[in-house]
Design a protein around this motif. Structure first.
Motif, PDB file in Angstrom:
ATOM      1  N   LEU A 242      68.107  13.481 -18.696  1.00 23.12           N
ATOM      2  CA  LEU A 242      67.289  13.330 -19.902  1.00 23.12           C
ATOM      3  C   LEU A 242      68.248  13.030 -21.044  1.00 23.12           C
ATOM      4  N   VAL A 243      67.936  12.029 -21.851  1.00 21.24           N
ATOM      5  CA  VAL A 243      68.842  11.646 -22.936  1.00 21.24           C
ATOM      6  C   VAL A 243      68.071  11.538 -24.250  1.00 21.24           C
ATOM      7  N   ARG A 244      68.705  12.034 -25.312  1.00 22.50           N
ATOM      8  CA  ARG A 244      68.176  11.842 -26.668  1.00 22.50           C
ATOM      9  C   ARG A 244      69.329  11.335 -27.522  1.00 22.50           C
ATOM     10  N   CYS A 245      69.094  10.267 -28.246  1.00 22.24           N
ATOM     11  CA  CYS A 245      70.191   9.697 -29.034  1.00 22.24           C
ATOM     12  C   CYS A 245      69.695   9.284 -30.412  1.00 22.24           C
ATOM     13  N   THR A 246      70.391   9.736 -31.434  1.00 24.90           N
ATOM     14  CA  THR A 246      70.131   9.285 -32.801  1.00 24.90           C
ATOM     15  C   THR A 246      71.407   8.603 -33.276  1.00 24.90           C
ATOM     16  N   LYS A 247      71.366   7.299 -33.442  1.00 30.05           N
ATOM     17  CA  LYS A 247      72.563   6.514 -33.745  1.00 30.05           C
ATOM     18  C   LYS A 247      73.336   7.099 -34.928  1.00 30.05           C
ATOM     19  N   GLY A 248      74.637   7.261 -34.718  1.00 34.29           N
ATOM     20  CA  GLY A 248      75.505   7.751 -35.779  1.00 34.29           C
ATOM     21  C   GLY A 248      75.372   9.231 -36.070  1.00 34.29           C
ATOM     22  N   GLN A 249      74.490   9.926 -35.324  1.00 33.23           N
ATOM     23  CA  GLN A 249      74.261  11.337 -35.629  1.00 33.23           C
ATOM     24  C   GLN A 249      74.483  12.251 -34.428  1.00 33.23           C
ATOM     25  N   GLU A 250      73.732  11.990 -33.340  1.00 33.67           N
ATOM     26  CA  GLU A 250      73.886  12.877 -32.187  1.00 33.67           C
ATOM     27  C   GLU A 250      73.535  12.152 -30.883  1.00 33.67           C
ATOM     28  N   TYR A 251      74.124  12.678 -29.806  1.00 37.88           N
ATOM     29  CA  TYR A 251      73.825  12.203 -28.457  1.00 37.88           C
ATOM     30  C   TYR A 251      73.688  13.441 -27.588  1.00 37.88           C
TER      31      TYR A 251
END
Length: 502
Positions: free
Chosen positions: A439-448
């Motif tokens: 499961l992946v959640r990514c917010t560009k430039g903020q968190e992975y």
């Protein structure tokens, strides 16, 4: 050993790195009356400072280089012997140092660390970075460099490509993505934009005076290179000092080249080094294809397996470490693992009687927890040194001791590209085969955020950025709770997962 034995100690520890020093501290605290000797080649030791237990298994600390006298003042029972080890005789329980002295031991712990794997042993333009001395050599050479090639994809390579400024960097990695040791291609994609932008302003680092160097000599001078490489090897007698650089080792160093650019990194993927040439060798090469433009303008050239050839001021070999088992093997019968480390059991005991080992020099050969793996990191060096000290003391005091809880779950906190990085359990799905899901959640430039699930249970996680999920995920991995009912909601940013599972 022909020499007369100078003194016998109850405990002898070899190596002034994190594992050795932590072992000494543990032994001296547990049995203050025991005679303890620390044999170390360098004048300084590595001390763990600002230690903080973040959660059950996660820990953060700084590593500082300090004079060994600091340890002797703290522990009156401790003798520090400044010399490399020349030989070990496990039958007579004696250690001979490079300066010809012989010491007896009742119990010995080998914490001699690792040494950098070098692409080639005899090329003065190839540098390995492992300890403070080699970091100084690197800093000095970099100050005159316009282009360097960094080969490798581990922690030191990741730190270097981000920290080096004022110099073009060609980064050769053997994998399809950067940072393969620590994370997957998705996390690599998240981090790559950081290489293309200027470094964010950080609070001024505290200066560590040990890293300052005098003004470097004229650019590209082979004499300077050779002298520096010679210095790197000197003073270490038989074994190189080899104490690994701790976390944030680059904080006190100015890693700036001779150019006015801030950062210029280009990555060459899926390639390895085929050959390293001097400009003379390249000019005389019968293979015309190897002649890049402006041949002769660089002191050294590197040919990669993808057909590219680059000229540069020097090459950094950051392809990992080899356990520093010299000179302990000669004349003894240690069991050695496939990765060249000394095999240790679940009490850090080697195959030789009364000889323990901890840190990068050893290989864990007990039945490992399904959620833990050995990686030669400074956190594990501290944990192993601490546990080895406990085991040695317990044996002397006839106490039983269980395998420490830190070996239940792999956990590591570090920083890459100025992001906090937390790795838990089988974070890269190590050894899980095809029957796992991500499961992946990514917010560009903020968190992975990446979670590894196997049979509906969380077995690993990668957290990049200030996610504040490490403690919750650690508990979920340790508790092995069935998470099937939650599905993808597990990473829904609108659900406060900490409250959910507290």
């Amino acid at each position: 050993m022909a020499c007369k034995k100078e003194k016998t100690f109850q405990f002898v520890i070899v190596g002034g790195g994190i594992a050795g020093v932590t072992c000494v501290e543990q032994l001296s605290s547990q049995i203050p009356s025991a005679g303890v000797a620390l044999i170390t080649a360098g004048p300084h030791i590595k001390a763990v400072t600002n230690y903080k237990q973040v959660s059950r298994t996660l820990e953060e600390f700084n590593v500082e280089e300090r004079p060994s006298s600091v340890l002797e003042e703290k522990f009156p029972n401790l003798t520090v012997i400044h010399s490399a080890v020349k030989s070990l005789n496990t039958q007579s329980h004696t250690v001979e140092t490079a300066d010809g002295r012989v010491f007896g031991y009742k119990k010995l712990c080998i914490c001699s660390g690792g040494r950098p794997k070098l692409l080639t042993q005899d090329n003065p333009y190839v540098l390995g970075i492992r300890d403070t001395d080699s970091a100084k050599v690197f800093q000095k050479q970099l100050s005159n460099a316009k282009r360097i090639v960094i080969v490798g994809n581990g922690g030191i390579a990741l730190e270097l490509v981000y920290e080096v400024e004022g110099c073009e960097v060609i980064w050769a990695v053997k994998d399809k993505a950067i940072g393969n040791t620590f994370f997957d291609a998705g996390a690599a994609q998240f981090l790559i934009p950081s290489l293309e932008s200027n470094k964010s302003e950080r609070a001024a680092p505290c200066k560590r005076p040990r890293y300052t160097t005098e003004e470097a000599a004229a650019a590209g001078a082979l004499q300077t290179f050779t002298a520096d490489r010679h210095l790197q090897r000197q003073g270490s007698g038989v074994t190189e000092p080899g104490s690994a650089l701790g976390p944030d080792w680059h904080e006190g160093i100015v890693l700036r080249g001779a150019e006015q650019v801030s950062r210029r990194v280009s990555v060459e993927y899926e390639c390895e080094v085929e050959k390293i040439f001097t400009s003379e060798e390249l000019l005389n090469s019968p293979q015309q294809t190897l002649r890049p433009e402006n041949v002769g303008t660089w002191p050294v050239y590197i040919q990669l397996s993808n057909g590219q050839t680059f000229g540069c001021d020097f090459v950094v070999s950051a392809i990992g470490v080899v356990p520093n088992t010299e000179p302990f093997l000669h004349g003894n019968s240690f069991a050695v693992a496939d990765d060249a480390g000394l095999k240790v059991d679940d009490h850090m005991v080697t195959s030789e009687p009364d000889v323990y080992a901890a840190g990068d020099v050893c290989t864990a050969c007990w039945e490992l927890s399904s959620l833990w793996q050995q990686m030669r990191l400074w956190t594990q060096a501290r944990q192993m040194g601490w546990y080895a000290g406990r085991c040695m003391a317990a044996h002397v005091l006839s106490e039983t001791i269980e395998l420490d809880f830190c070996f239940e779950l792999f956990s590591h906190i570090t920083k890459f590209f100025n992001y906090k990085v937390v790795l838990l359990g089988k974070f890269n799905a190590q050894g899980l085969g095809p029957d796992h899901e991500l499961l992946v959640r990514c917010t560009k430039g903020q968190e992975y955020v990446k979670v590894v699930l196997s049979g509906g249970k969380m077995v690993g996680a990668v957290l990049i950025g200030e996610t504040d999920l490490e403690e919750t995920f650690e508990n979920l991995i340790l508790n092995q709770m069935d998470l099937t009912p939650y599905g993808e909601e597990l990473l829904n940013p609108n659900i406060d997962i900490e409250d959910y599972f507290d």
